[in-house]
Design a protein around this motif. Structure first.
Motif, PDB file in Angstrom:
ATOM      1  N   LEU A  28      46.579  42.931  26.395  1.00  0.00           N
ATOM      2  CA  LEU A  28      47.048  41.607  25.990  1.00  0.00           C
ATOM      3  C   LEU A  28      46.181  40.515  26.616  1.00  0.00           C
ATOM      4  O   LEU A  28      45.811  39.549  25.944  1.00  0.00           O
ATOM      5  N   LEU A  29      45.842  40.663  27.876  1.00  0.00           N
ATOM      6  CA  LEU A  29      44.979  39.672  28.528  1.00  0.00           C
ATOM      7  C   LEU A  29      43.610  39.591  27.863  1.00  0.00           C
ATOM      8  O   LEU A  29      43.031  38.515  27.758  1.00  0.00           O
ATOM      9  N   GLU A  30      43.115  40.701  27.390  1.00  0.00           N
ATOM     10  CA  GLU A  30      41.824  40.679  26.681  1.00  0.00           C
ATOM     11  C   GLU A  30      41.947  39.895  25.373  1.00  0.00           C
ATOM     12  O   GLU A  30      41.063  39.117  25.024  1.00  0.00           O
ATOM     13  N   GLN A  31      43.052  40.062  24.662  1.00  0.00           N
ATOM     14  CA  GLN A  31      43.283  39.280  23.446  1.00  0.00           C
ATOM     15  C   GLN A  31      43.367  37.794  23.781  1.00  0.00           C
ATOM     16  O   GLN A  31      42.809  36.956  23.071  1.00  0.00           O
ATOM     17  N   VAL A  32      44.071  37.472  24.850  1.00  0.00           N
ATOM     18  CA  VAL A  32      44.218  36.082  25.269  1.00  0.00           C
ATOM     19  C   VAL A  32      42.867  35.500  25.659  1.00  0.00           C
ATOM     20  O   VAL A  32      42.551  34.360  25.321  1.00  0.00           O
ATOM     21  N   ARG A  33      42.063  36.273  26.364  1.00  0.00           N
ATOM     22  CA  ARG A  33      40.735  35.800  26.777  1.00  0.00           C
ATOM     23  C   ARG A  33      39.886  35.403  25.576  1.00  0.00           C
ATOM     24  O   ARG A  33      39.156  34.435  25.608  1.00  0.00           O
ATOM     25  N   ARG A  34      40.004  36.164  24.509  1.00  0.00           N
ATOM     26  CA  ARG A  34      39.203  35.885  23.309  1.00  0.00           C
ATOM     27  C   ARG A  34      39.656  34.624  22.570  1.00  0.00           C
ATOM     28  O   ARG A  34      38.844  33.957  21.943  1.00  0.00           O
ATOM     29  N   ALA A  35      40.942  34.344  22.600  1.00  0.00           N
ATOM     30  CA  ALA A  35      41.484  33.183  21.872  1.00  0.00           C
ATOM     31  C   ALA A  35      42.631  32.577  22.675  1.00  0.00           C
ATOM     32  O   ALA A  35      43.801  32.703  22.303  1.00  0.00           O
ATOM     33  N   PRO A  36      42.335  31.894  23.776  1.00  0.00           N
ATOM     34  CA  PRO A  36      43.395  31.430  24.673  1.00  0.00           C
ATOM     35  C   PRO A  36      44.352  30.398  24.070  1.00  0.00           C
ATOM     36  O   PRO A  36      45.491  30.298  24.499  1.00  0.00           O
ATOM     37  N   ARG A  37      43.926  29.668  23.077  1.00  0.00           N
ATOM     38  CA  ARG A  37      44.814  28.648  22.512  1.00  0.00           C
ATOM     39  C   ARG A  37      45.495  29.111  21.223  1.00  0.00           C
ATOM     40  O   ARG A  37      46.140  28.320  20.549  1.00  0.00           O
ATOM     41  N   ALA A  38      45.374  30.374  20.912  1.00  0.00           N
ATOM     42  CA  ALA A  38      46.033  30.923  19.732  1.00  0.00           C
ATOM     43  C   ALA A  38      47.516  31.199  19.984  1.00  0.00           C
ATOM     44  O   ALA A  38      48.278  31.388  19.049  1.00  0.00           O
ATOM     45  N   TRP A  39      47.931  31.184  21.233  1.00  0.00           N
ATOM     46  CA  TRP A  39      49.310  31.496  21.601  1.00  0.00           C
ATOM     47  C   TRP A  39      50.085  30.191  21.826  1.00  0.00           C
ATOM     48  O   TRP A  39      49.500  29.167  22.145  1.00  0.00           O
ATOM     49  N   PRO A  40      51.402  30.223  21.700  1.00  0.00           N
ATOM     50  CA  PRO A  40      52.203  28.993  21.781  1.00  0.00           C
ATOM     51  C   PRO A  40      52.160  28.307  23.146  1.00  0.00           C
ATOM     52  O   PRO A  40      52.153  28.957  24.178  1.00  0.00           O
ATOM     53  N   ASP A  41      52.166  26.995  23.096  1.00  0.00           N
ATOM     54  CA  ASP A  41      52.248  26.165  24.287  1.00  0.00           C
ATOM     55  C   ASP A  41      53.729  26.023  24.622  1.00  0.00           C
ATOM     56  O   ASP A  41      54.520  25.601  23.787  1.00  0.00           O
ATOM     57  N   VAL A  42      54.134  26.394  25.835  1.00  0.00           N
ATOM     58  CA  VAL A  42      55.548  26.399  26.215  1.00  0.00           C
ATOM     59  C   VAL A  42      55.849  25.422  27.353  1.00  0.00           C
ATOM     60  O   VAL A  42      56.889  25.522  27.987  1.00  0.00           O
ATOM     61  N   ARG A  43      54.949  24.485  27.582  1.00  0.00           N
ATOM     62  CA  ARG A  43      55.166  23.550  28.688  1.00  0.00           C
ATOM     63  C   ARG A  43      56.392  22.687  28.435  1.00  0.00           C
ATOM     64  O   ARG A  43      56.791  22.450  27.287  1.00  0.00           O
ATOM     65  N   GLN A  62      52.314  34.660  30.965  1.00  0.00           N
ATOM     66  CA  GLN A  62      52.325  33.202  30.922  1.00  0.00           C
ATOM     67  C   GLN A  62      51.063  32.750  31.643  1.00  0.00           C
ATOM     68  O   GLN A  62      50.773  33.229  32.749  1.00  0.00           O
ATOM     69  N   TYR A  63      50.323  31.856  31.028  1.00  0.00           N
ATOM     70  CA  TYR A  63      49.016  31.488  31.574  1.00  0.00           C
ATOM     71  C   TYR A  63      48.669  30.045  31.248  1.00  0.00           C
ATOM     72  O   TYR A  63      49.285  29.418  30.392  1.00  0.00           O
ATOM     73  N   SER A  64      47.668  29.552  31.954  1.00  0.00           N
ATOM     74  CA  SER A  64      47.110  28.229  31.700  1.00  0.00           C
ATOM     75  C   SER A  64      45.618  28.384  31.464  1.00  0.00           C
ATOM     76  O   SER A  64      44.923  28.954  32.312  1.00  0.00           O
ATOM     77  N   PRO A  65      45.121  27.921  30.317  1.00  0.00           N
ATOM     78  CA  PRO A  65      43.674  27.916  30.124  1.00  0.00           C
ATOM     79  C   PRO A  65      43.059  26.864  31.041  1.00  0.00           C
ATOM     80  O   PRO A  65      43.547  25.747  31.125  1.00  0.00           O
ATOM     81  N   ARG A  66      42.051  27.239  31.755  1.00  0.00           N
ATOM     82  CA  ARG A  66      41.323  26.326  32.642  1.00  0.00           C
ATOM     83  C   ARG A  66      39.862  26.351  32.219  1.00  0.00           C
ATOM     84  O   ARG A  66      39.433  27.266  31.545  1.00  0.00           O
ATOM     85  N   ALA A  67      39.101  25.421  32.645  1.00  0.00           N
ATOM     86  CA  ALA A  67      37.678  25.323  32.282  1.00  0.00           C
ATOM     87  C   ALA A  67      36.975  26.654  32.531  1.00  0.00           C
ATOM     88  O   ALA A  67      36.656  26.990  33.659  1.00  0.00           O
ATOM     89  N   GLY A  68      36.800  27.423  31.464  1.00  0.00           N
ATOM     90  CA  GLY A  68      36.076  28.686  31.563  1.00  0.00           C
ATOM     91  C   GLY A  68      36.861  29.837  32.146  1.00  0.00           C
ATOM     92  O   GLY A  68      36.289  30.888  32.426  1.00  0.00           O
ATOM     93  N   ALA A  69      38.175  29.683  32.360  1.00  0.00           N
ATOM     94  CA  ALA A  69      38.962  30.754  32.973  1.00  0.00           C
ATOM     95  C   ALA A  69      40.411  30.707  32.483  1.00  0.00           C
ATOM     96  O   ALA A  69      40.828  29.760  31.833  1.00  0.00           O
ATOM     97  N   GLU A  71      44.295  31.126  34.119  1.00  0.00           N
ATOM     98  CA  GLU A  71      45.128  31.252  35.299  1.00  0.00           C
ATOM     99  C   GLU A  71      46.410  31.960  34.860  1.00  0.00           C
ATOM    100  O   GLU A  71      47.224  31.394  34.129  1.00  0.00           O
ATOM    101  N   VAL A  72      46.578  33.218  35.255  1.00  0.00           N
ATOM    102  CA  VAL A  72      47.747  33.994  34.887  1.00  0.00           C
ATOM    103  C   VAL A  72      48.842  33.646  35.874  1.00  0.00           C
ATOM    104  O   VAL A  72      48.730  33.904  37.074  1.00  0.00           O
ATOM    105  N   ARG A  73      49.902  33.060  35.359  1.00  0.00           N
ATOM    106  CA  ARG A  73      50.987  32.567  36.203  1.00  0.00           C
ATOM    107  C   ARG A  73      52.076  33.614  36.399  1.00  0.00           C
ATOM    108  O   ARG A  73      52.681  33.696  37.449  1.00  0.00           O
ATOM    109  N   ASP A  74      52.365  34.390  35.355  1.00  0.00           N
ATOM    110  CA  ASP A  74      53.448  35.365  35.429  1.00  0.00           C
ATOM    111  C   ASP A  74      53.204  36.472  34.418  1.00  0.00           C
ATOM    112  O   ASP A  74      52.550  36.252  33.392  1.00  0.00           O
ATOM    113  N   ILE A  75      53.747  37.629  34.719  1.00  0.00           N
ATOM    114  CA  ILE A  75      53.668  38.795  33.837  1.00  0.00           C
ATOM    115  C   ILE A  75      55.078  39.342  33.710  1.00  0.00           C
ATOM    116  O   ILE A  75      55.803  39.414  34.692  1.00  0.00           O
ATOM    117  N   GLY A  76      55.477  39.716  32.495  1.00  0.00           N
ATOM    118  CA  GLY A  76      56.768  40.320  32.272  1.00  0.00           C
ATOM    119  C   GLY A  76      56.614  41.669  31.595  1.00  0.00           C
ATOM    120  O   GLY A  76      55.662  41.900  30.835  1.00  0.00           O
TER     121      GLY A  76
END
Length: 79
Positions: A28-43, A62-69, A71-76
């Motif tokens: 899942l993290l690899e999918q997120v890495r490829r398209a980090p803004r394809a997933w819903p914003d839950v802020r 749950q993660y935050s896209p940062r400049a070039g990285a 930040e994985v905040r939580d895993i369920g």
């Protein structure tokens, strides 16, 4: 996205997962890495910090896209 920063809570959860759970989270993290803004914003309303959630078959991150990285905040895990 080049880097991956994982917060302490997420590291703790990841370390307690069974091998199949770890593999699913990493996929899942690899999918997120490829398209980090394809997933819903839950802020929360009014928050300026971008927080997104991605869901797999039995896991979520749950993660935050940062400049070039990421930040994985939580895993369920529901497995």
């Amino acid at each position: 996205m080049r880097g991956l920063v994982v917060e302490d809570l997420a590291v703790e959860v990841f370390s307690e997962l069974p091998p199949a759970g770890r593999a699913e989270v990493l996929a899942l993290l690899e999918q997120v890495r490829r398209a980090p803004r394809a997933w819903p914003d839950v802020r929360d309303r009014g928050s300026v910090e971008e927080i997104r959630e991605a869901h797999g078959g039995r896991c979520w991150v749950q993660y935050s896209p940062r400049a070039g990285a990421l930040e994985v905040r939580d895993i369920g895990w529901a497995g």
